[in-house]
Design a protein around this motif. Structure first.
Motif, mmCIF file in Angstrom:
data_model
loop_
_atom_site.group_PDB
_atom_site.id
_atom_site.type_symbol
_atom_site.label_atom_id
_atom_site.label_comp_id
_atom_site.label_asym_id
_atom_site.label_seq_id
_atom_site.Cartn_x
_atom_site.Cartn_y
_atom_site.Cartn_z
ATOM 1 N N HIS A 30 0.796 -1.317 0.141
ATOM 2 C CA HIS A 30 -0.175 -0.065 -0.186
ATOM 3 C C HIS A 30 0.954 1.146 0.084
ATOM 4 N N LYS A 31 1.750 1.188 0.839
ATOM 5 C CA LYS A 31 2.723 2.539 0.844
ATOM 6 C C LYS A 31 3.529 2.702 -0.465
ATOM 7 N N SER A 32 3.645 1.728 -0.967
ATOM 8 C CA SER A 32 4.745 1.714 -2.359
ATOM 9 C C SER A 32 3.624 2.222 -3.470
ATOM 10 N N ARG A 33 2.314 2.048 -3.196
ATOM 11 C CA ARG A 33 1.542 2.414 -4.232
ATOM 12 C C ARG A 33 1.176 3.990 -4.095
ATOM 13 N N GLU A 34 1.160 4.649 -2.917
ATOM 14 C CA GLU A 34 0.676 5.685 -2.524
ATOM 15 C C GLU A 34 1.657 7.028 -2.458
ATOM 16 N N GLN A 35 2.987 6.313 -2.593
ATOM 17 C CA GLN A 35 3.973 7.495 -2.423
ATOM 18 C C GLN A 35 5.052 7.226 -3.346
ATOM 19 N N SER A 36 5.773 8.362 -3.599
ATOM 20 C CA SER A 36 7.010 8.120 -4.708
ATOM 21 C C SER A 36 7.962 6.973 -4.861
ATOM 22 N N TRP A 37 8.465 6.569 -5.995
ATOM 23 C CA TRP A 37 9.197 5.298 -6.114
ATOM 24 C C TRP A 37 10.559 5.791 -5.420
ATOM 25 N N LEU A 38 10.866 7.112 -5.488
ATOM 26 C CA LEU A 38 12.203 7.256 -4.766
ATOM 27 C C LEU A 38 12.084 7.355 -3.342
ATOM 28 N N LEU A 39 11.174 7.982 -2.797
ATOM 29 C CA LEU A 39 10.640 7.923 -1.423
ATOM 30 C C LEU A 39 10.687 6.493 -0.757
ATOM 31 N N THR A 40 9.836 5.619 -1.363
ATOM 32 C CA THR A 40 9.656 4.234 -1.121
ATOM 33 C C THR A 40 11.007 3.355 -1.119
ATOM 34 N N SER A 41 11.856 3.601 -2.132
ATOM 35 C CA SER A 41 13.270 3.143 -2.232
ATOM 36 C C SER A 41 13.835 3.536 -1.161
ATOM 37 N N ALA A 42 13.950 4.735 -0.805
ATOM 38 C CA ALA A 42 14.768 5.386 0.506
ATOM 39 C C ALA A 42 14.237 4.551 1.756
ATOM 40 N N GLU A 43 12.837 4.336 2.116
ATOM 41 C CA GLU A 43 12.534 3.811 3.293
ATOM 42 C C GLU A 43 12.866 2.321 3.339
ATOM 43 N N THR A 44 13.261 1.647 2.016
ATOM 44 C CA THR A 44 13.455 0.274 1.984
ATOM 45 C C THR A 44 14.993 -0.010 2.283
ATOM 46 N N LEU A 45 15.936 1.030 1.902
ATOM 47 C CA LEU A 45 17.337 0.903 2.119
ATOM 48 C C LEU A 45 17.552 1.495 3.814
ATOM 49 N N LEU A 46 16.471 2.121 4.190
ATOM 50 C CA LEU A 46 16.714 2.575 5.557
ATOM 51 C C LEU A 46 16.502 1.333 6.429
ATOM 52 N N THR A 47 15.841 0.184 6.190
ATOM 53 C CA THR A 47 15.717 -0.911 6.741
ATOM 54 C C THR A 47 17.100 -1.336 7.230
ATOM 55 N N LEU A 48 18.109 -1.345 6.313
ATOM 56 C CA LEU A 48 19.440 -1.760 6.840
ATOM 57 C C LEU A 48 20.144 -1.173 7.962
ATOM 58 N N PRO A 49 20.309 0.216 8.025
ATOM 59 C CA PRO A 49 20.697 0.571 9.402
ATOM 60 C C PRO A 49 19.890 0.278 10.502
#
Length: 303
Positions: free
Chosen positions: A205-224
């Motif tokens: 749902h989040k990946s559909r409602e917000q931009s690709w760039l923002l969702t990508s950033a949130e995905t990568l923030l999972t690592l730290p």
């Protein structure tokens, strides 16, 4: 109105707890034997412990596992209670049930702790006040307060995916695992399975409602966030080793092997399963996250 809401939450909590109350909490755990499958954690034979020390370490392994579950489920409880309004993909009744189930799980693990080591854990305390190794702190509060929804639910999905493999790992040597502990782990995994589905629903749902760039950033923030969670677990494990040294002593080699033992079997299986599943989703940057996790898995020392 608020009183009715509190009563409703209480009824939901009681409904969820009924399944757990059916477990055999009254029978004492046997003494003088192992209580949890050793191979789940490491090759204990390399430690060359006395039989008594081996049994004591085995209980500490079980206690540490319970504390890890309590600690990481508290993240979910605190997040949904404080920021549940941000999780628009899940209706409020489902969020309420999610929270109720996690609270019951934490309570069950604390009840198990009290049976495993009644000298360390008291029924006068609770899952939030009675832990010995995994102490909640300000940094944990900041993780709950500041984590983006997408990052948080990816982390929650990974932890819950690991949970699903705990009974599978323990069943490799069921004769070493006392029935109550095995039943707790099995029921916990069963009730976490729908939570994985909810995690996925939120992320898609989040990946559909917000931009690709923002969702990508949130995905990568999972690592730290994952690195932080791993550090918290290692800090707790140091507390376990300190107690082990006090109770039965450790040689320098034994301490080294325990300090660097690496993730458990369920950690490894859960990480691999999560990487495979998230890689097949349409979540931006999920394939990169899966690639990093697979690299990490390949770098791990054998159990």
């Amino acid at each position: 109105m608020q009183s009715e809401q509190v009563d409703g939450h209480g009824r939901l909590y009681d409904l969820v707890r009924r399944r757990w109350d059916k477990l055999d909490w009254k029978s004492p755990l046997p003494s003088g034997k192992l209580v949890v499958t050793e191979a789940h954690y490491m090759n204990v034979d390399r430690l060359r412990l006395t039989e008594s020390a081996r049994q004591q370490l085995n209980r500490l392994f079980a206690c540490f596992t319970c504390e890890l579950f309590i600690h990481f489920e508290r993240y979910v409880i605190e997040f949904l209670e404080q920021r549940g309004q941000e999780v628009t993909a899940i209706p409020q009744p489902a969020i309420d049930r999610f929270v109720a189930e996690e609270k019951v799980h934490s309570e069950a693990f604390y009840r198990l702790l009290c049976k495993l080591r009644p000298d360390l854990y008291s029924e006068r305390h609770s899952a939030t006040t009675g832990l010995r190794f995994m102490h909640w702190n300000l940094k944990d509060e900041l993780v709950v307060a500041l984590s983006p929804v997408g990052s948080f639910f990816l982390l929650a999905w990974l932890f819950e995916e690991i949970t699903l493999f705990v009974p599978i790992a323990l069943d490799q040597h069921p004769e070493q695992c006392v029935p109550l502990l095995a039943e707790v782990m099995r029921l916990h995994a069963k009730e976490e399975q729908p939570h994985v589905a909810l995690d996925t629903r939120v992320l898609l749902h989040k990946s559909r409602e917000q931009s690709w760039l923002l969702t990508s950033a949130e995905t990568l923030l999972t690592l730290p966030l994952l690195a932080y969670a791993d550090g918290r677990a290692k800090t707790g494990w140091l507390q376990v080793l300190a107690l082990a040294e006090t109770e039965f002593g450790l040689t320098p080699l034994q301490r080294h092997l325990l300090l660097h033992r690496g993730p458990s079997q369920s950690d490894r299986m859960g990480m691999a399963s999560f990487a495979d599943k998230v890689d097949k989703t349409s979540i931006p940057a999920a394939s990169f996250l899966a690639w990093i996790l697979r690299l990490q898995l390949r770098s791990l020392a054998p159990l």
